[in-house]
Motif scaffolding. Structure first.
Motif, PDB file in Angstrom:
ATOM      1  N   GLU A   1       0.947  -1.228   0.306  1.00 13.81           N
ATOM      2  CA  GLU A   1       0.274   0.112   0.094  1.00 13.81           C
ATOM      3  C   GLU A   1       0.525   1.260  -0.115  1.00 13.81           C
ATOM      4  O   GLU A   1       0.601   2.029  -0.672  1.00 13.81           O
ATOM      5  CB  GLU A   1      -1.069  -0.039   1.564  1.00 13.81           C
ATOM      6  N   GLU A   2       2.226   0.659   0.694  1.00 13.50           N
ATOM      7  CA  GLU A   2       3.017   2.070   1.260  1.00 13.50           C
ATOM      8  C   GLU A   2       4.357   2.119   0.490  1.00 13.50           C
ATOM      9  O   GLU A   2       5.464   1.676   0.946  1.00 13.50           O
ATOM     10  CB  GLU A   2       2.553   3.184   2.000  1.00 13.50           C
ATOM     11  N   PRO A   3       4.260   2.222  -1.041  1.00 10.77           N
ATOM     12  CA  PRO A   3       5.759   1.637  -1.383  1.00 10.77           C
ATOM     13  C   PRO A   3       7.019   2.088  -1.424  1.00 10.77           C
ATOM     14  O   PRO A   3       8.514   1.689  -1.873  1.00 10.77           O
ATOM     15  CB  PRO A   3       5.357   1.028  -2.829  1.00 10.77           C
ATOM     16  N   VAL A   4       6.221   3.771  -1.633  1.00  7.94           N
ATOM     17  CA  VAL A   4       7.605   4.819  -1.095  1.00  7.94           C
ATOM     18  C   VAL A   4       9.135   4.614  -0.333  1.00  7.94           C
ATOM     19  O   VAL A   4      10.136   4.372  -0.562  1.00  7.94           O
ATOM     20  CB  VAL A   4       7.696   6.048  -1.059  1.00  7.94           C
ATOM     21  N   ARG A   5       8.913   3.734   0.883  1.00  5.74           N
ATOM     22  CA  ARG A   5       9.716   4.164   1.770  1.00  5.74           C
ATOM     23  C   ARG A   5      10.413   3.092   1.387  1.00  5.74           C
ATOM     24  O   ARG A   5      11.635   3.519   1.877  1.00  5.74           O
ATOM     25  CB  ARG A   5       9.122   3.933   3.160  1.00  5.74           C
TER      26      ARG A   5
ATOM     27  N   LYS B   1      14.306   3.055   0.898  1.00  2.69           N
ATOM     28  CA  LYS B   1      16.114   2.323   1.791  1.00  2.69           C
ATOM     29  C   LYS B   1      16.415   1.641   0.913  1.00  2.69           C
ATOM     30  O   LYS B   1      17.797   1.645   0.542  1.00  2.69           O
ATOM     31  CB  LYS B   1      14.664   1.795   2.456  1.00  2.69           C
ATOM     32  N   LEU B   2      15.895   0.523   0.038  1.00  2.06           N
ATOM     33  CA  LEU B   2      16.702  -0.797  -1.088  1.00  2.06           C
ATOM     34  C   LEU B   2      17.431   0.893  -2.260  1.00  2.06           C
ATOM     35  O   LEU B   2      18.698   0.108  -2.144  1.00  2.06           O
ATOM     36  CB  LEU B   2      15.606  -0.464  -2.275  1.00  2.06           C
ATOM     37  N   ILE B   3      17.388   1.601  -2.441  1.00  2.00           N
ATOM     38  CA  ILE B   3      17.790   2.646  -3.373  1.00  2.00           C
ATOM     39  C   ILE B   3      19.114   3.678  -2.258  1.00  2.00           C
ATOM     40  O   ILE B   3      19.992   3.203  -3.092  1.00  2.00           O
ATOM     41  CB  ILE B   3      17.655   3.789  -3.916  1.00  2.00           C
ATOM     42  N   SER B   4      19.364   3.595  -0.949  1.00  2.00           N
ATOM     43  CA  SER B   4      20.440   4.097  -0.061  1.00  2.00           C
ATOM     44  C   SER B   4      20.935   2.657  -0.310  1.00  2.00           C
ATOM     45  O   SER B   4      22.404   2.869  -0.050  1.00  2.00           O
ATOM     46  CB  SER B   4      19.138   4.309   1.128  1.00  2.00           C
ATOM     47  N   ARG B   5      20.572   1.565   0.320  1.00  2.00           N
ATOM     48  CA  ARG B   5      21.698   0.875  -0.118  1.00  2.00           C
ATOM     49  C   ARG B   5      22.300   0.267  -0.722  1.00  2.00           C
ATOM     50  O   ARG B   5      23.520   0.403  -1.177  1.00  2.00           O
ATOM     51  CB  ARG B   5      20.340  -1.106   0.286  1.00  2.00           C
ATOM     52  N   ILE B   6      21.451   0.290  -1.997  1.00  2.00           N
ATOM     53  CA  ILE B   6      22.324   0.763  -3.408  1.00  2.00           C
ATOM     54  C   ILE B   6      23.121   1.249  -3.273  1.00  2.00           C
ATOM     55  O   ILE B   6      25.029   1.045  -4.003  1.00  2.00           O
ATOM     56  CB  ILE B   6      21.299   0.144  -4.380  1.00  2.00           C
TER      57      ILE B   6
ATOM     58  N   GLU C   1       5.020   6.130  -6.437  1.00  2.00           N
ATOM     59  CA  GLU C   1       4.192   5.053  -5.743  1.00  2.00           C
ATOM     60  C   GLU C   1       4.020   4.155  -6.808  1.00  2.00           C
ATOM     61  O   GLU C   1       4.815   3.152  -6.203  1.00  2.00           O
ATOM     62  CB  GLU C   1       2.594   4.980  -5.454  1.00  2.00           C
ATOM     63  N   GLU C   2       3.857   4.608  -7.985  1.00  2.00           N
ATOM     64  CA  GLU C   2       3.824   3.551  -9.062  1.00  2.00           C
ATOM     65  C   GLU C   2       5.047   3.469  -9.640  1.00  2.00           C
ATOM     66  O   GLU C   2       5.898   1.779  -9.789  1.00  2.00           O
ATOM     67  CB  GLU C   2       3.270   3.675 -10.040  1.00  2.00           C
ATOM     68  N   THR C   3       6.480   4.228  -9.455  1.00  2.00           N
ATOM     69  CA  THR C   3       7.939   3.960  -9.393  1.00  2.00           C
ATOM     70  C   THR C   3       7.804   2.950  -8.380  1.00  2.00           C
ATOM     71  O   THR C   3       9.245   2.035  -8.984  1.00  2.00           O
ATOM     72  CB  THR C   3       8.147   5.606  -9.760  1.00  2.00           C
ATOM     73  N   ALA C   4       7.705   2.976  -7.203  1.00  2.00           N
ATOM     74  CA  ALA C   4       8.563   2.407  -6.149  1.00  2.00           C
ATOM     75  C   ALA C   4       7.959   1.232  -6.889  1.00  2.00           C
ATOM     76  O   ALA C   4       8.890   0.235  -6.512  1.00  2.00           O
ATOM     77  CB  ALA C   4       8.037   3.189  -4.727  1.00  2.00           C
ATOM     78  N   ARG C   5       6.501   0.908  -6.780  1.00  2.00           N
ATOM     79  CA  ARG C   5       6.458  -0.842  -7.127  1.00  2.00           C
ATOM     80  C   ARG C   5       7.016  -1.223  -8.392  1.00  2.00           C
ATOM     81  O   ARG C   5       7.209  -2.208  -7.907  1.00  2.00           O
ATOM     82  CB  ARG C   5       4.623  -0.572  -6.863  1.00  2.00           C
TER      83      ARG C   5
END
Length: 356
Positions: free
Chosen positions: A181-185, A189-194, A236-240
């Motif tokens: 429902e809330e994919p941005v966070r 976090k994934l981008i930060s890890r990468i 949101e769609e980009t995050a998903r």
């Protein structure tokens, strides 16, 4: 299994073993190492070894550099390919040697997150040398010690590190990206890890040089054509989409040789903006309207652009020798199927496609 109970089991395994092996996925070492686990082992004063499994999927130079910088001993293996297991055995014997003055047998336990390859490593280590087993007094029924050598035994009870928060569960593929429902966070976090692990992966995959996680996510949305009414990126769609690419393995820290050979330039932003503005959802009409602009970019450089319009995807790809190759490329790029297309060009081909 609830978090508290899962950590209780992990602590039991640490208490029973003499040497702890933390199994990590070499493709995502930061995401699959667990600092809490490492701290517990160090507090117990027991030897700890990090085994990076699936090392055949990362460049050797990068692996060696990671090993050099690690404060904990690291061994790289590929249990599936049976590579590096001899080195692992030697390292385990080295860690066990100082303990043999006080112990008749040294017990080794493998601990790590789900899906990092613990079971494969155990089966590989067993091999033909696993000639004996022994029950563990007072331990969970059915758990055994497996003989690796005369004095080195494997605790056949791999601890499973629980995933402590929902964002981590998503990143590790434990919850479908399409249902978040809330994919941005978790995406940020994934981008930060990468960025922390290997920021070049962002540039290689998306051609993006932005600094902040939010800007990178927004730029990915622009390139994917995930635009809401009014021209704003649908974050949101980009995050998903990004999380789905990561969960399915279509996006990793390291591009495969095949992916590298298919390097392309994101392009056609102006054309796709015109297509959206004029609501041209027929490939023939798009070619008739923008054919001259598209033909100007027909050469041996692969170019692509996609945009979501009215619930469907419009894709353009040029720089291919065959139209079928361009269409397949767009399908792989978007994860969708072509339902209509138009091919153009002579020596170098281009396609306009509608996908869903």
């Amino acid at each position: 299994m609830k978090q508290r109970k899962a950590w209780k089991v992990v602590r039991e395994v640490i208490g029973e073993a003499d040497v702890i092996v933390e199994v990590v996925d070499a493709r995502d070492p930061i995401g699959t190492r667990n600092r809490k686990l490492e701290r517990l082992v160090q507090e117990e004063g027991k030897p700890l070894l990090i085994v990076m499994n699936k090392a055949d999927l990362v460049p050797k130079e990068w692996a060696e550099e990671y090993k050099r910088k690690s404060e904990i001993p690291v061994v790289f293996i590929s249990a599936r390919e049976r590579k590096g297991t001899g080195i692992l055995r030697r390292e385990l014997k080295k860690l066990a040697k100082p303990l043999l003055d006080e112990k008749e047998k040294v017990k080794v336990a493998l601990i790590g997150y789900p899906n990092v390859g613990k079971s494969t490593i155990i089966n590989t280590l067993k091999g033909k040398r696993a000639v004996g087993t022994a029950p563990i007094p007072g331990y969970t029924k059915g758990k055994q010690l497996i003989r690796l050598s005369k004095k080195l035994w494997l605790l056949d009870s791999p601890g499973v590190v629980p995933i402590d928060d929902f964002d981590e569960l998503v990143i590790k593929g434990g919850f479908p990206a399409d249902k978040i429902e809330e994919p941005v966070r978790p995406a940020l976090k994934l981008i930060s890890r990468i960025l922390e692990t290997r920021r070049e992966a962002i540039t290689e995959k998306f051609g993006i040089e932005a600094e902040s996680e939010e800007e990178i996510l927004r730029r990915i949305g622009e390139k994917r054509g995930l635009i809401k009414a009014g021209g704003e990126v649908d974050l949101e769609e980009t995050a998903r989409w990004l999380l789905r690419e990561w969960q399915t393995g279509r996006f990793t820290l390291f591009a495969s040789e095949e992916e590298k050979s298919q390097d392309f330039i994101w392009d056609f932003k102006d054309v796709l903006e015109g297509v959206e503005r004029e609501l041209l959802l027929d490939p023939r009409r798009i070619l008739w309207r923008y054919g001259d602009e598209l033909r100007e970019k027909l050469d041996n450089q692969k170019r692509a652009g996609v945009r979501e319009i009215e619930g469907i995807t419009v894709g353009i790809a040029t720089g291919f020798k065959k139209c079928d190759s361009a269409l397949k490329f767009l399908e792989e790029l978007t994860g969708k199927s072509v339902i209509a297309s138009e091919c153009f060009g002579k020596k170098w081909k281009g396609v306009i496609a509608i996908l869903e």
